[in-house]
Design a protein around this motif. Sequence first.
Motif, PDB file in Angstrom:
ATOM      1  N   ALA A 283     -11.569  15.506 -13.129  1.00 45.00           N
ATOM      2  CA  ALA A 283     -10.930  16.245 -14.212  1.00 45.00           C
ATOM      3  C   ALA A 283     -11.781  16.183 -15.466  1.00 45.00           C
ATOM      4  CB  ALA A 283      -9.551  15.654 -14.478  1.00 45.00           C
ATOM      5  N   GLY A 284     -11.378  16.965 -16.453  1.00 45.57           N
ATOM      6  CA  GLY A 284     -12.138  17.029 -17.699  1.00 45.57           C
ATOM      7  C   GLY A 284     -13.245  18.050 -17.535  1.00 45.57           C
ATOM      8  N   ALA A 285     -14.330  17.857 -18.287  1.00 41.50           N
ATOM      9  CA  ALA A 285     -15.420  18.838 -18.239  1.00 41.50           C
ATOM     10  C   ALA A 285     -16.133  18.748 -16.888  1.00 41.50           C
ATOM     11  CB  ALA A 285     -16.388  18.552 -19.372  1.00 41.50           C
ATOM     12  N   ARG A 286     -16.281  19.906 -16.248  1.00 37.27           N
ATOM     13  CA  ARG A 286     -16.985  19.956 -14.960  1.00 37.27           C
ATOM     14  C   ARG A 286     -18.053  21.037 -15.007  1.00 37.27           C
ATOM     15  NH1 ARG A 286     -13.015  21.385 -10.380  1.00 37.27           N
ATOM     16  NH2 ARG A 286     -11.920  22.441 -12.068  1.00 37.27           N
ATOM     17  N   LEU A 287     -19.022  20.953 -14.110  1.00 40.19           N
ATOM     18  CA  LEU A 287     -20.000  22.037 -13.965  1.00 40.19           C
ATOM     19  C   LEU A 287     -19.228  23.283 -13.541  1.00 40.19           C
ATOM     20  CD1 LEU A 287     -22.865  20.230 -11.975  1.00 40.19           C
ATOM     21  CD2 LEU A 287     -22.848  20.846 -14.400  1.00 40.19           C
ATOM     22  N   PRO A 288     -19.737  24.487 -13.869  1.00 42.47           N
ATOM     23  CA  PRO A 288     -18.986  25.693 -13.516  1.00 42.47           C
ATOM     24  C   PRO A 288     -18.886  25.953 -12.013  1.00 42.47           C
ATOM     25  CG  PRO A 288     -21.104  26.242 -14.548  1.00 42.47           C
ATOM     26  CD  PRO A 288     -20.939  24.763 -14.665  1.00 42.47           C
ATOM     27  N   SER A 289     -19.753  25.313 -11.252  1.00 43.46           N
ATOM     28  CA  SER A 289     -19.900  25.628  -9.826  1.00 43.46           C
ATOM     29  C   SER A 289     -19.016  24.835  -8.871  1.00 43.46           C
ATOM     30  CB  SER A 289     -21.355  25.357  -9.431  1.00 43.46           C
ATOM     31  OG  SER A 289     -21.778  24.128 -10.031  1.00 43.46           O
ATOM     32  N   HIS A 290     -18.619  23.624  -9.264  1.00 42.68           N
ATOM     33  CA  HIS A 290     -18.030  22.685  -8.305  1.00 42.68           C
ATOM     34  C   HIS A 290     -16.505  22.736  -8.221  1.00 42.68           C
ATOM     35  CE1 HIS A 290     -22.056  21.148  -8.480  1.00 42.68           C
ATOM     36  NE2 HIS A 290     -21.795  20.064  -7.769  1.00 42.68           N
ATOM     37  N   SER A 291     -16.032  22.636  -6.983  1.00 44.62           N
ATOM     38  CA  SER A 291     -14.600  22.530  -6.757  1.00 44.62           C
ATOM     39  C   SER A 291     -14.386  21.570  -5.596  1.00 44.62           C
ATOM     40  CB  SER A 291     -14.025  23.909  -6.425  1.00 44.62           C
ATOM     41  OG  SER A 291     -12.644  23.803  -6.229  1.00 44.62           O
ATOM     42  N   ASN A 292     -13.790  20.429  -5.891  1.00 47.37           N
ATOM     43  CA  ASN A 292     -13.553  19.421  -4.856  1.00 47.37           C
ATOM     44  C   ASN A 292     -12.041  19.310  -4.687  1.00 47.37           C
ATOM     45  OD1 ASN A 292     -13.215  16.777  -3.556  1.00 47.37           O
ATOM     46  ND2 ASN A 292     -15.409  16.563  -3.900  1.00 47.37           N
ATOM     47  N   ILE A 293     -11.568  19.717  -3.517  1.00 49.68           N
ATOM     48  CA  ILE A 293     -10.112  19.828  -3.327  1.00 49.68           C
ATOM     49  C   ILE A 293      -9.650  19.011  -2.116  1.00 49.68           C
ATOM     50  CG2 ILE A 293      -8.187  21.462  -3.022  1.00 49.68           C
ATOM     51  CD1 ILE A 293      -9.916  23.665  -4.135  1.00 49.68           C
ATOM     52  N   SER A 294      -8.537  18.300  -2.294  1.00 48.61           N
ATOM     53  CA  SER A 294      -7.923  17.584  -1.168  1.00 48.61           C
ATOM     54  C   SER A 294      -6.717  18.367  -0.672  1.00 48.61           C
ATOM     55  CB  SER A 294      -7.485  16.192  -1.605  1.00 48.61           C
ATOM     56  OG  SER A 294      -8.618  15.384  -1.831  1.00 48.61           O
ATOM     57  N   PHE A 295      -6.534  18.328   0.642  1.00 49.52           N
ATOM     58  CA  PHE A 295      -5.458  19.075   1.299  1.00 49.52           C
ATOM     59  C   PHE A 295      -4.567  18.082   2.052  1.00 49.52           C
ATOM     60  CE2 PHE A 295      -9.117  21.782   0.754  1.00 49.52           C
ATOM     61  CZ  PHE A 295      -8.596  23.024   0.411  1.00 49.52           C
ATOM     62  N   ASP A 296      -3.355  17.864   1.537  1.00 50.82           N
ATOM     63  CA  ASP A 296      -2.451  16.887   2.175  1.00 50.82           C
ATOM     64  C   ASP A 296      -2.326  17.156   3.678  1.00 50.82           C
ATOM     65  OD1 ASP A 296      -1.994  15.863  -0.297  1.00 50.82           O
ATOM     66  OD2 ASP A 296       0.049  16.669  -0.518  1.00 50.82           O
ATOM     67  N   GLY A 297      -2.318  16.082   4.439  1.00 49.97           N
ATOM     68  CA  GLY A 297      -2.069  16.202   5.876  1.00 49.97           C
ATOM     69  C   GLY A 297      -3.246  16.721   6.683  1.00 49.97           C
ATOM     70  N   CYS A 298      -4.418  16.834   6.060  1.00 52.04           N
ATOM     71  CA  CYS A 298      -5.592  17.360   6.785  1.00 52.04           C
ATOM     72  C   CYS A 298      -6.743  16.369   6.706  1.00 52.04           C
ATOM     73  CB  CYS A 298      -6.084  18.664   6.160  1.00 52.04           C
ATOM     74  SG  CYS A 298      -4.874  19.983   6.152  1.00 52.04           S
ATOM     75  N   GLU A 299      -7.684  16.497   7.633  1.00 51.49           N
ATOM     76  CA  GLU A 299      -8.959  15.784   7.509  1.00 51.49           C
ATOM     77  C   GLU A 299      -9.954  16.823   6.998  1.00 51.49           C
ATOM     78  OE1 GLU A 299     -10.198  12.625   9.303  1.00 51.49           O
ATOM     79  OE2 GLU A 299      -8.104  11.966   9.234  1.00 51.49           O
ATOM     80  N   GLY A 300     -10.715  16.467   5.985  1.00 52.43           N
ATOM     81  CA  GLY A 300     -11.697  17.407   5.444  1.00 52.43           C
ATOM     82  C   GLY A 300     -12.624  17.954   6.508  1.00 52.43           C
ATOM     83  N   GLU A 301     -12.985  17.099   7.448  1.00 51.91           N
ATOM     84  CA  GLU A 301     -13.918  17.536   8.490  1.00 51.91           C
ATOM     85  C   GLU A 301     -13.341  18.624   9.383  1.00 51.91           C
ATOM     86  OE1 GLU A 301     -16.574  14.143  10.203  1.00 51.91           O
ATOM     87  OE2 GLU A 301     -14.939  13.353   8.979  1.00 51.91           O
ATOM     88  N   ASN A 302     -12.021  18.555   9.615  1.00 57.13           N
ATOM     89  CA  ASN A 302     -11.400  19.597  10.437  1.00 57.13           C
ATOM     90  C   ASN A 302     -11.398  20.935   9.703  1.00 57.13           C
ATOM     91  OD1 ASN A 302     -10.965  17.770  12.459  1.00 57.13           O
ATOM     92  ND2 ASN A 302      -8.891  17.251  11.792  1.00 57.13           N
ATOM     93  N   ILE A 303     -11.198  20.875   8.393  1.00 59.62           N
ATOM     94  CA  ILE A 303     -11.246  22.119   7.600  1.00 59.62           C
ATOM     95  C   ILE A 303     -12.665  22.680   7.656  1.00 59.62           C
ATOM     96  CG2 ILE A 303     -11.038  23.089   5.282  1.00 59.62           C
ATOM     97  CD1 ILE A 303      -8.780  21.101   4.749  1.00 59.62           C
TER      98      ILE A 303
END
Length: 375
Positions: A283-303
């Motif tokens: 949170a706070g100031a971020r680069l314009p390019s990045h989006s790091n999102i968590s998805f409840d009930g999922c494994e990132g690798e499966n997504i």
Amino acid sequence: MIYLDNAATTPLDENVLNKMLPYLRGSYANPASQYKAGRETALALLKARDKSAQLIGCKPEELFFVSGGTEAGNFALKGACSAQRDKGRHIIVSAIEHPALIESAKDMQKFGYEVSFVKPDNNGVIRPEAIAKEIKDGTVFCAVMSANNETGVIQPVEEIGSLLRGRGVFYYCDCVQSAGVLPFPVKYCDALGISSHKFYGPKGFGAVFIRDGAPINRLVSGGKQERGLRAGTSDTASAVGCAQALENAVNFRDENAAKISALRDGFEKRVLSEIGGTHINGAGARLPSHSNISFDGCEGENILFLLDMAEICVSVGSACSAGAVKLSHVLTAMELPEDRVKSAVRFTFGKYNTEEEVDITVRELKKAVGKIRSA
Ligand code: PLP
């Protein structure tokens, strides 16, 4: 293919390739050679250094060409420790640094150095107070990056730099993710590193700024290239390409940032409103390019896997080795709950992405998350 992994690397720009081609073919002489053809490539190398230094805001003599961000970090950390071995054996490295710094610090532990790994707060920010607490008499080096590669969170490098300068600690700022996006903190650090493939330049090439007079020893010994601090035949084509790519990035900084952040913000807004149980990491100031999102009930690798089937490229902070999932050291250091770390996916936007690609990605993401959650 929809490429949303621009933090991993970017394609080579057309005008960069065109600038490089003459030095890969006709003008291929070694710039260290004494004859005319060598003098010509030496001049091209000199101009590339001048241009890059001017864009970074340092003197050409303070800029050293290297093989990229990894070498830049190794050079700064090991070179600064080696030059100050009589002064002390304690170093500080933020816990969210790239492995180039974390592993280099671990290498130094084997030589008897003490390392303090400083954690960020829950938002992913390294607090200057947290750094200040670790400084002691024998502290010779500190690394805190300009912006993190997994979350895009921008770090308070000016405050950290001023603090370290006051205490006489060598400060290395990894600017690999922020080069051409944020101003270079030349005034606040002793050294900084960039990598040209992150801003549409050639892979395997980068540069380190080392402030005039800063204590550093070389890592790579041999010939007298790079003022004796980094030996090896100079890569004129890549130097020329890197300078052009950096010029493109700096000249179109505002235009690119506006376009990329609009895509990223639109994407995040839709994901948060159209897919339940989603959380932005950092949170706070971020680069314009990045989006790091968590998805409840999922494994990132499966997504990642399901998006890959739809020809969409994203990344997860974890990597599999011998069947074991290695969780993101960045999100873990932020002390996010384990399920949130495991379900994180990184989307990084670039100047060639489009609204249509965002639409397709949101659609495929909804399908993927639905499928995983119902399984
Ligand atoms: N530092 C950061 C923050 C990075 O993101 C990367 C690459 O992902 C590196 C260093 C390493 O750069 P290179 O690929 O040029 O070795």
